[in-house]
Write a protein that holds these residues in place. Structure first.
Motif, mmCIF file in Angstrom:
data_model
loop_
_atom_site.group_PDB
_atom_site.id
_atom_site.type_symbol
_atom_site.label_atom_id
_atom_site.label_comp_id
_atom_site.label_asym_id
_atom_site.label_seq_id
_atom_site.Cartn_x
_atom_site.Cartn_y
_atom_site.Cartn_z
ATOM 1 N N ALA A 71 36.744 -3.696 11.234
ATOM 2 C CA ALA A 71 36.735 -4.813 12.172
ATOM 3 C C ALA A 71 36.696 -4.324 13.614
ATOM 4 O O ALA A 71 35.964 -4.869 14.454
ATOM 5 N N VAL A 72 37.461 -3.275 13.917
ATOM 6 C CA VAL A 72 37.467 -2.716 15.276
ATOM 7 C C VAL A 72 36.120 -2.078 15.599
ATOM 8 O O VAL A 72 35.625 -2.175 16.725
ATOM 9 N N ALA A 73 35.504 -1.444 14.584
ATOM 10 C CA ALA A 73 34.190 -0.835 14.803
ATOM 11 C C ALA A 73 33.152 -1.878 15.193
ATOM 12 O O ALA A 73 32.267 -1.616 16.022
ATOM 13 N N LEU A 74 33.247 -3.076 14.603
ATOM 14 C CA LEU A 74 32.344 -4.163 14.983
ATOM 15 C C LEU A 74 32.523 -4.530 16.452
ATOM 16 O O LEU A 74 31.550 -4.763 17.170
ATOM 17 N N LYS A 75 33.795 -4.612 16.888
ATOM 18 C CA LYS A 75 34.059 -4.932 18.292
ATOM 19 C C LYS A 75 33.499 -3.867 19.215
ATOM 20 O O LYS A 75 33.069 -4.151 20.344
ATOM 21 N N MET A 76 33.499 -2.634 18.736
ATOM 22 C CA MET A 76 32.975 -1.533 19.543
ATOM 23 C C MET A 76 31.443 -1.472 19.494
ATOM 24 O O MET A 76 30.821 -0.726 20.246
ATOM 25 N N GLY A 77 30.858 -2.248 18.585
ATOM 26 C CA GLY A 77 29.407 -2.227 18.435
ATOM 27 C C GLY A 77 28.894 -1.061 17.623
ATOM 28 O O GLY A 77 27.689 -0.777 17.622
ATOM 29 N N ASP A 78 29.768 -0.364 16.915
ATOM 30 C CA ASP A 78 29.390 0.804 16.115
ATOM 31 C C ASP A 78 29.150 0.350 14.674
ATOM 32 O O ASP A 78 30.049 0.387 13.823
ATOM 33 N N LEU A 79 27.898 -0.074 14.367
ATOM 34 C CA LEU A 79 27.590 -0.608 13.032
ATOM 35 C C LEU A 79 27.604 0.478 11.969
ATOM 36 O O LEU A 79 27.941 0.202 10.805
ATOM 37 N N ASP A 80 27.239 1.698 12.339
ATOM 38 C CA ASP A 80 27.269 2.790 11.358
ATOM 39 C C ASP A 80 28.689 3.056 10.869
ATOM 40 O O ASP A 80 28.935 3.223 9.667
ATOM 41 N N MET A 81 29.630 3.109 11.803
ATOM 42 C CA MET A 81 31.031 3.309 11.410
ATOM 43 C C MET A 81 31.504 2.143 10.550
ATOM 44 O O MET A 81 32.211 2.354 9.553
ATOM 45 N N HIS A 82 31.107 0.937 10.920
ATOM 46 C CA HIS A 82 31.497 -0.238 10.138
ATOM 47 C C HIS A 82 30.985 -0.131 8.711
ATOM 48 O O HIS A 82 31.748 -0.344 7.746
ATOM 49 N N ARG A 83 29.709 0.209 8.531
ATOM 50 C CA ARG A 83 29.138 0.304 7.191
ATOM 51 C C ARG A 83 29.819 1.403 6.376
ATOM 52 O O ARG A 83 30.091 1.222 5.181
ATOM 53 N N ASN A 84 30.090 2.529 7.011
ATOM 54 C CA ASN A 84 30.749 3.632 6.305
ATOM 55 C C ASN A 84 32.135 3.234 5.809
ATOM 56 O O ASN A 84 32.538 3.593 4.688
ATOM 57 N N GLU A 85 32.874 2.506 6.631
ATOM 58 C CA GLU A 85 34.220 2.066 6.219
ATOM 59 C C GLU A 85 34.124 1.079 5.065
ATOM 60 O O GLU A 85 34.901 1.155 4.102
ATOM 61 N N MET A 86 33.180 0.147 5.128
ATOM 62 C CA MET A 86 33.061 -0.868 4.089
ATOM 63 C C MET A 86 32.580 -0.273 2.770
ATOM 64 O O MET A 86 32.898 -0.792 1.692
ATOM 65 N N LYS A 87 31.818 0.818 2.825
ATOM 66 C CA LYS A 87 31.309 1.450 1.601
ATOM 67 C C LYS A 87 32.335 2.360 0.938
ATOM 68 O O LYS A 87 32.123 2.804 -0.193
ATOM 69 N N SER A 88 33.432 2.629 1.636
ATOM 70 C CA SER A 88 34.394 3.612 1.110
ATOM 71 C C SER A 88 35.269 3.042 -0.002
ATOM 72 O O SER A 88 36.029 3.783 -0.619
ATOM 73 N N HIS A 89 35.186 1.716 -0.254
ATOM 74 C CA HIS A 89 35.986 1.100 -1.323
ATOM 75 C C HIS A 89 35.126 0.118 -2.098
ATOM 76 O O HIS A 89 34.129 -0.404 -1.595
ATOM 77 N N SER A 90 35.531 -0.151 -3.330
ATOM 78 C CA SER A 90 34.825 -1.127 -4.161
ATOM 79 C C SER A 90 35.071 -2.535 -3.631
ATOM 80 O O SER A 90 35.998 -2.785 -2.857
ATOM 81 N N GLU A 91 34.206 -3.482 -4.086
ATOM 82 C CA GLU A 91 34.355 -4.870 -3.635
ATOM 83 C C GLU A 91 35.694 -5.449 -4.048
ATOM 84 O O GLU A 91 36.318 -6.187 -3.289
ATOM 85 N N MET A 92 36.168 -5.095 -5.234
ATOM 86 C CA MET A 92 37.451 -5.622 -5.697
ATOM 87 C C MET A 92 38.587 -5.173 -4.784
ATOM 88 O O MET A 92 39.487 -5.939 -4.448
ATOM 89 N N LYS A 93 38.537 -3.895 -4.352
ATOM 90 C CA LYS A 93 39.577 -3.399 -3.451
ATOM 91 C C LYS A 93 39.483 -4.050 -2.081
ATOM 92 O O LYS A 93 40.502 -4.322 -1.433
ATOM 93 N N LEU A 94 38.257 -4.292 -1.636
ATOM 94 C CA LEU A 94 38.092 -4.958 -0.346
ATOM 95 C C LEU A 94 38.695 -6.351 -0.391
ATOM 96 O O LEU A 94 39.349 -6.789 0.567
#
Length: 839
Positions: free
Chosen positions: A517-540
């Motif tokens: 969420a903070v990465a989105l505020k910073m405008g860093d979409l790559d960091m955002h995608r990497n964080e979201m991919k690090s866990h399964s959908e169920m864990k998210l």
């Protein structure tokens, strides 16, 4: 614990200009003082700081033995109770409430001169019986165990402390009732409302002569001192008013808090005391001193034998007496003195500071209990003092790391201070190179940030808050950063603390989502995608359940989707729907809140339903949530399906589930009846999403849980002139068992579906419709010919085949038309005649 504060509750004093030495006196009304001497009673008007003025005087038939004042319909109060008899052979005993009837003492109501029919309204109730016995191991004077000063004290309230100076009601409301009585060395205060309970015991430093109880103080006189003690009446009344005191919303100092003496004031020759309003009435009487007189002249005093002195007492000793009115100072003035005194203990973080501030708080609270006695300006001043005292108590509890530190929260709430104002009162200094934050302050900030207050901290204060929690409770940092109040924090600062948590072994799904969420505020979409991919959908989904404010926040009472939620709508709508469903399952969001969230998220007004909300409703049905009202959910879905079908309006986004998905995953979506497919196959619908809405609607109607009658009024927009409308209307009528009407409609509009319909629906008790309804109708329509002749003919042959099997030959012949062609029906007749009888 400080026992004597030596404050100044007493102000100026006046002398009552009575002519004779008082025997009895009492106060009453708003400003009246009554003094009895012998067979005469004088009344005086007491107003402010002025000398009291004689009002009137009247004579009595005999000497006045007791004097009391009572308002119509309501320190009657018994001002004094004396007894010369005392039994020391019995054990001490205390009986409370109805048990006090077991004391053996009889009570008889004497006639008051009222008519017999009015006496029935007089009644009495047993409250308390207490028997005292001296310690026989030591010598005790009878005067030391004599009871005095029995008093009942009611506490009223008119209005509310939270009404901002405006009374909610002018009528008096009895909050609590107290009973006080005293022995020479000890006094007892009981609460007698729903039950009788001992509240406080007062140990006097010297022998008392009389005592009066007021809502704010207990005043006791000894031979030479006027003593002022604190009372707990307002605290007890507050708890009677609100049994949920000492929660996260409200607090009040406990009834069990130690009582203390505020002042011991010297008065010579005190004899009696009474109290009314803000006045203490004192009778003093100085005993005559012995005057030494020498028999011999001064010249002979040098002689040893003549130096004897004889004490001579005048035959008539005239004692000097005075009746004083002592004005107690205003509660606000005494409150300010108590607060100033409390600063003596402020820096050492002791319980003494809390004790004295609690006394000041109760003083103001007691004054506010009966708002009808206050002037508007006086009440406003007291309300301000009340809020200020709450702020002081909040400060105290925030600095202490004790079991009561949670009281920081309700006291700060009652103070009206904003979170920023509370933080401004915080000491941010570092001791011994380490910053320490006490439990009370952490508790307050944590709860305040969880409560979605409509307050946004500036960047500096937000940074201090996150630094505070990183030091004191690092696990709370992700939650703190999700609060709407922390909106203005610098994203780089937030990210730095989250990364420190990673390196400190606190890495979790919640830290991951917060970083995304903070990465989105910073405008860093790559960091955002990497964080979201690090866990399964169920864990998210589990992470969003742990912290719903990652997706949904409330500001000024309105639902506000976060930047992360808006991003997921475009990139991972399935995850978003699953997450909100998880929140609902875990009671983190209500049904209406969830609906509002999706409408706001998709920028739709109240009357427009986005497809993402329809996806959510479908997901609710699949999940079979226990708190969801099924029929209400069916209504929402069918209304939306019908509206889009009637308007031929496709969904605004691609649906997450197809009708086949729903049929396979949800028991509420039933298999669509075979004849329905025949009906809709006669129409070619270009829009696939349109056919999906139709299939979902048909599937719901075919399901086992759907209440068909409830949807009939809403089918009107869906015209039967369209194949879609036709299929839905026939389905609903079929579920309502209106088979004959359905056969008529299909014969007229879609005859190719008649036989599939009959094969599926005309079973068991409805089997007779094959020959009673369908066969005659087909025969009649074949006679008319027309373009549908071949369809009717084919259907008639199928019908005759079924009827020939079902009926005996005689019955079969009876249902055939009289004007039919014999050669056409002959094969069916032969088949019917050759059937083997059932065994």
């Amino acid at each position: 614990m400080v026992q004597l504060y030596n404050l100044h509750p007493f102000g100026s004093q006046q002398v009552v200009p009575c002519k004779l030495e008082p025997d009895r006196f009492c106060g009453g009304g708003r400003d009246a003082l009554f003094v009895a001497a012998g067979c005469k009673v004088e009344a005086f008007a007491v107003a402010g700081q002025e000398l009291c003025q004689p009002r009137c005087a009247f004579s009595t038939l005999s000497r006045v033995l007791r004097l009391a004042y009572s308002e119509a319909g309501i320190s009657n109060e018994i001002s004094q109770l004396e007894s010369d008899d005392f039994v020391i052979c019995q054990k001490p005993l205390e009986l409370l409430g109805e048990k006090s009837e077991q004391s053996g003492l009889s009570v008889t109501l004497e006639s008051t001169g009222l008519a017999d029919e009015k006496r029935k309204y007089s009644h009495f109730q047993h409250l308390l019986y207490r028997r005292f016995a001296p310690d026989i191991s030591s010598y005790v004077l009878s005067d030391d165990i004599k009871l005095h000063s029995l008093q009942l004290l009611p506490i009223y309230q008119t209005g509310s402390l939270t009404s901002d100076g405006k009374n909610l009601s002018q009528e008096k409301e009895l909050l609590s009732l107290f009973c006080f009585f005293s022995l020479p060395h000890v006094g007892y205060l009981y609460m007698v409302v729903k039950s009788v309970e001992l509240m406080s015991v007062y140990q006097y430093p010297e022998k008392s002569q009389q005592a009066v109880l007021t809502p704010q103080f207990l005043h006791v006189i000894t031979s030479n001192n006027l003593q002022c003690f604190t009372v707990r009446c307002s605290a007890a009344a507050a708890r009677e008013e609100d049994p949920y005191m000492d929660t996260t919303l409200k607090a009040c100092p406990p009834v069990s808090m130690d009582v203390c003496a505020l002042r011991i004031q010297l008065f010579i020759g005190l004899k009696a005391i009474c109290h009314f309003k803000n006045h203490i009435i004192l009778l003093t009487k100085a005993e005559p001193e012995a005057i030494p007189e020498r028999r011999q002249s001064p010249k002979k005093l040098l002689s040893r034998k003549d130096t004897s002195v004889k004490i001579k007492i005048p035959p008539v000793a005239e004692a000097g007496w005075n009746l004083y009115i002592v004005n107690t100072i205003s509660p606000v003035q005494l409150y300010k003195e108590m607060v100033d005194y409390s600063n003596t203990y402020k820096t050492v973080k002791t319980q003494s500071c809390i004790h004295l501030l609690s006394e000041a708080h109760l003083l103001v609270r007691a004054a506010l209990m009966d708002a009808s006695q206050l002037e508007p300006g006086e009440k406003a001043e007291l309300l301000e003092a009340f809020k200020e005292s709450c702020g002081h108590l909040g400060d105290c509890y925030s600095r202490l790391d004790s079991q009561h530190s949670h009281l920081t929260l309700p006291y700060y709430k009652m103070s009206g201070l904003s979170m920023a104002e509370v933080l401004a009162r915080t000491d941010w200094t570092v001791e011994d190179g380490l910053q320490k934050y006490e439990r009370g302050l952490i508790f307050y900030i944590n709860h305040s940030l969880y409560e979605n207050l409509d307050e946004e901290l500036n960047e500096e204060l937000a940074a201090k808050v996150v630094q505070m929690f990183y030091v004191a409770e690092p696990k709370q940092v992700p939650h703190i950063l999700c609060s709407p109040s922390m909106k203005n924090i610098n994203p780089l600062t937030a990210m730095s603390y989250l990364r420190k948590l990673d390196t400190s072994g606190f890495s979790s799904i919640l830290v991951t989502l917060t970083k995304a969420a903070v990465a989105l505020k910073m405008g860093d979409l790559d960091m955002h995608r990497n964080e979201m991919k690090s866990h399964s959908e169920m864990k998210l989904v589990c992470g969003f359940i742990l912290e719903p404010r990652l997706l949904i926040q409330q500001r000024k009472g309105q639902i506000v989707p976060t930047e992360l939620a808006l991003h997921l709508k475009e990139t991972q709508p399935g995850l978003l729907v699953a997450s909100v469903l998880g929140l609902q399952k875990n009671n983190k969001i209500g049904i209406e809140e969830a609906d509002s969230f999706f409408k706001v998220l998709c920028a739709k007004d109240e009357d427009t339903i986005p497809q993402l909300l329809v996806d959510f409703w479908e997901a609710q049905l699949v999940a079979c949530l226990p708190d969801v009202v099924l029929q209400e959910l069916f209504f929402k879905l069918t209304s939306q399906y019908i509206w889009r079908l009637s308007k031929r309006q496709p969904p605004d986004t691609t649906p997450l589930r197809t009708s086949e998905d729903l049929i396979n995953a949800c028991s509420h979506y039933g298999l669509i009846y075979p004849w329905v497919h025949v009906v809709i196959s006669s129409d070619s619908l270009a829009d696939k999403n349109y056919t999906e809405d139709l299939s979902k609607l048909q599937s719901l109607i075919c399901g086992p849980s759907f209440d068909i009658a409830s949807i009939i009024p809403f089918l009107e927009p869906l015209s039967e002139d369209t194949i879609a409308g036709l299929s839905v209307h026939v389905l609903c009528r079929t579920r309502l068992k209106e088979y004959e009407q359905c056969i008529d409609i299909l014969l007229e509009r879609c005859p190719e579906a008649v036989i599939p319909y009959a094969n599926h629906e005309l079973k068991e008790e409805n089997r007779t419709l094959w020959w009673k309804k369908l066969l005659p109708e087909l025969c009649q329509r074949i006679k008319c010919g027309g373009e549908k002749y071949q369809l009717y003919l084919s259907s008639l042959k199928e019908t005759l085949s079924i009827v020939a099997v079902e009926l005996e030959l005689k019955d079969f012949m009876n249902v055939l038309p009289e004007d039919g062609t014999a050669t056409f029906f002959l094969p069916y007749l032969l088949y019917c005649s050759r059937k083997k009888p059932l065994t």
